[in-house]
Enzyme design. Sequence first.
Site, PDB file in Angstrom:
ATOM      1  CG  ASP A  88     -10.605 -42.908  -4.387  1.00 34.55           C
ATOM      2  OD1 ASP A  88      -9.916 -42.080  -5.014  1.00 34.55           O
ATOM      3  OD2 ASP A  88     -11.531 -42.593  -3.627  1.00 34.55           O
ATOM      4  NE  ARG A 146      -5.075 -41.102  -5.605  1.00 33.28           N
ATOM      5  CZ  ARG A 146      -6.287 -41.022  -5.056  1.00 33.28           C
ATOM      6  NH1 ARG A 146      -6.471 -40.314  -3.955  1.00 33.28           N
ATOM      7  NH2 ARG A 146      -7.306 -41.665  -5.585  1.00 33.28           N
ATOM      8  CE  LYS A 186      -7.021 -37.160  -0.998  1.00 36.31           C
ATOM      9  NZ  LYS A 186      -7.122 -38.474  -0.326  1.00 36.31           N
ATOM     10  CG  ASP A 193      -8.937 -37.819   2.925  1.00 39.48           C
ATOM     11  OD1 ASP A 193     -10.025 -37.659   2.342  1.00 39.48           O
ATOM     12  OD2 ASP A 193      -7.872 -38.035   2.308  1.00 39.48           O
ATOM     13  CG  ASP A 194     -14.520 -35.570   2.451  1.00 35.35           C
ATOM     14  OD1 ASP A 194     -14.941 -34.609   3.130  1.00 35.35           O
ATOM     15  OD2 ASP A 194     -14.969 -35.877   1.336  1.00 35.35           O
ATOM     16  CD1 TRP A 248      -9.224 -39.425  -7.720  1.00 36.96           C
ATOM     17  CD2 TRP A 248     -10.593 -38.376  -9.158  1.00 36.96           C
ATOM     18  NE1 TRP A 248     -10.082 -38.655  -6.998  1.00 36.96           N
ATOM     19  CE2 TRP A 248     -10.941 -38.015  -7.845  1.00 36.96           C
ATOM     20  CE3 TRP A 248     -11.312 -37.854 -10.225  1.00 36.96           C
ATOM     21  CZ2 TRP A 248     -11.976 -37.134  -7.569  1.00 36.96           C
ATOM     22  CZ3 TRP A 248     -12.350 -36.978  -9.960  1.00 36.96           C
ATOM     23  CH2 TRP A 248     -12.676 -36.630  -8.654  1.00 36.96           C
ATOM     24  CG  ASP A 249      -6.731 -41.045 -14.907  1.00 29.30           C
ATOM     25  OD1 ASP A 249      -6.174 -42.138 -14.682  1.00 29.30           O
ATOM     26  OD2 ASP A 249      -7.901 -40.936 -15.330  1.00 29.30           O
ATOM     27  CG  ASP A 298     -10.882 -35.522  -3.750  1.00 26.92           C
ATOM     28  OD1 ASP A 298     -10.628 -35.945  -4.880  1.00 26.92           O
ATOM     29  OD2 ASP A 298     -11.273 -36.241  -2.807  1.00 26.92           O
TER      30      ASP A 298
HETATM   31  C1  GLA Z   1     -11.873 -39.062  -3.232  1.00 25.95           C
HETATM   32  C2  GLA Z   1     -10.359 -39.206  -3.043  1.00 25.95           C
HETATM   33  C3  GLA Z   1     -10.094 -40.089  -1.844  1.00 25.95           C
HETATM   34  C4  GLA Z   1     -10.718 -39.483  -0.588  1.00 25.95           C
HETATM   35  C5  GLA Z   1     -12.198 -39.236  -0.817  1.00 25.95           C
HETATM   36  C6  GLA Z   1     -12.819 -38.390   0.279  1.00 25.95           C
HETATM   37  O1  GLA Z   1     -12.487 -40.248  -3.558  1.00 25.95           O
HETATM   38  O2  GLA Z   1      -9.780 -39.728  -4.202  1.00 25.95           O
HETATM   39  O3  GLA Z   1      -8.708 -40.274  -1.673  1.00 25.95           O
HETATM   40  O4  GLA Z   1     -10.062 -38.287  -0.275  1.00 25.95           O
HETATM   41  O5  GLA Z   1     -12.443 -38.541  -2.037  1.00 25.95           O
HETATM   42  O6  GLA Z   1     -14.182 -38.191   0.074  1.00 25.95           O
END
Ligand code: GLA
Length: 532
Positions: free
Chosen positions: A216, A212, A152, A66-67, A197-198, A154
């Site tokens: 989070d 997603r 993924k 991830d990040d 996120w939605d 974002d």
């Molecule tokens: C967002 C995503 C998380 C994660 C962070 C990384 O908040 O929704 O799942 O990947 O970024 O910074």
Amino acid sequence: MNMIRCILSGLVMSGLMVAAKDVPVMGWSSWNTYRVNISDSLIMGQADAMVRHGLDSVGYRFINIDDGYFGGRDTATGELLIHPTRFPGGLKPVVDHIHSLGLRAGIYSDAGVSTCGFNWDNDTIARNVGLYGHEIQDCRMFFGDLGFDFIKVDYCGGTARQNKDHLSFDPEERYRIIREAMDATGRGGLLLNVCRWDYPGTWVDEVADSWRMSTDINCSWRSIENIIRQNLYLSAYAERGHNDMDMLEVGRTLTDEEDRTHFGMWCIMSSPLLIGCDMTQLRPETLRLLKNTELIALNQDPLGLQAYVASHDGETYVLVKDVDELYGASRAVALYNPSDSPDTVTLRFSDIDLDGKVRMRDLFEHKDLGSFEDEFSVEVPAHGVRIYRAVGDIRKERSVYEAETAYMTAYQELYNPVAVGTAAYMPDSLCSGGVKAANLGYRPDNDIVWRHVRSEYGGGYELQFAVMSDGDREMYVSVNGGPGTLVKVPDSGSGLSTVSVDADLLPGDNAVRLYNDGAVMPEVDKMELVKK
Ligand code: GLA
């Protein structure tokens, strides 16, 4: 009751059968435990642990970075740089190690200019590392040079509220461009996860493999319950992809009961299953839960369905879905109690369209419980769920189709539906299941469609619609793409009224669509089918 009788000869609509794109992704992701504090040895150690624990043998295959791996961008060449101390040898040795274990490798980026870690985790080195303006170059690097299999993407860099640069883009356009850049690498089978996120809108189905549908996750019951609640009425959008409920918090600080509920609901709702804890430190209970093959089978079922709410009494829910065979007599059922006290949940077999004797198997306990008639009751603890396979003597035709299990073509959650004129599922205690579909009409795609109305033998039916109408309203009913039948719905006052249409259904799957291209429609509670 306003009765309009008309017999429609059904037309076969193409694409009615459920076709899963693929089963949900299973694996591990670095974010929940480590945020941006990752490194090459940490990622490779997690991959080793996955194999050591035999998690790969039950389906966990992806190791997703991830990040946190970003090292900025070369201003002259535009090349994406990798973090010099966290990944001193770059990403290639890490990907190769993951592949050498027979696993697949996932990476992370952003649809905008900078990532969430830069904006929210003070990862200052990660400036300008998002895909914006570098789609082709970065995708070549991720999927061509480095060999990643999944990404993924974002959206912190894409929405002004989330980024320090105050930039905003159109999400559909951004993700379509990214998908095209992925396809342009010539590598087939690459998986894209949209992280907006939605639920972003039905366009996402053409672009991504999973998306997603919530903000989070965090390691609290409140967060788990909130995500499940948001996903309860999204089953119609999961048919060809997956509503991603976010990485698992299982094995961290939730209670054992909450861990089971979290994992069980992610399984039956067909979310991706990405372990989020430290796999080198797994407790035996956690490992047992993560390796529960009977629950995993519900998640990885080739039909690719997400369980829908079959009944909702008080604070508890019954969710159900077909597994193995569409419209077969074997169904997966969850009895879910999100409340803070234990509750007795009753499963009425008529609610899940099973009849005769129904054999129940507990998938947490791996235990056959015997045969039951009419109903089955069990005490479900606070924050708990019980998940079963229910096999009936008879699978009945479904007669009640709630609006909250139907597909709405313009449905989206990114913008206020009233402001942008799209439909929404709304709570209403007068409606069965406590939910209705509202804000429908005014444009062709702002419709509601039950896409899988099953008739075993076909023939004449009365379709009864429970609706609410504030003033005189109109809607059209179309079966299998046939011409719309106008239904006038008089003011229903403060309650519900029922309007009916006669229709001929085809044997097998049928689509029933309600629409009004030019005016507001009545609100819809449910459709009931009565065989004539
Ligand atoms: C967002 C995503 C998380 C994660 C962070 C990384 O908040 O929704 O799942 O990947 O970024 O910074």
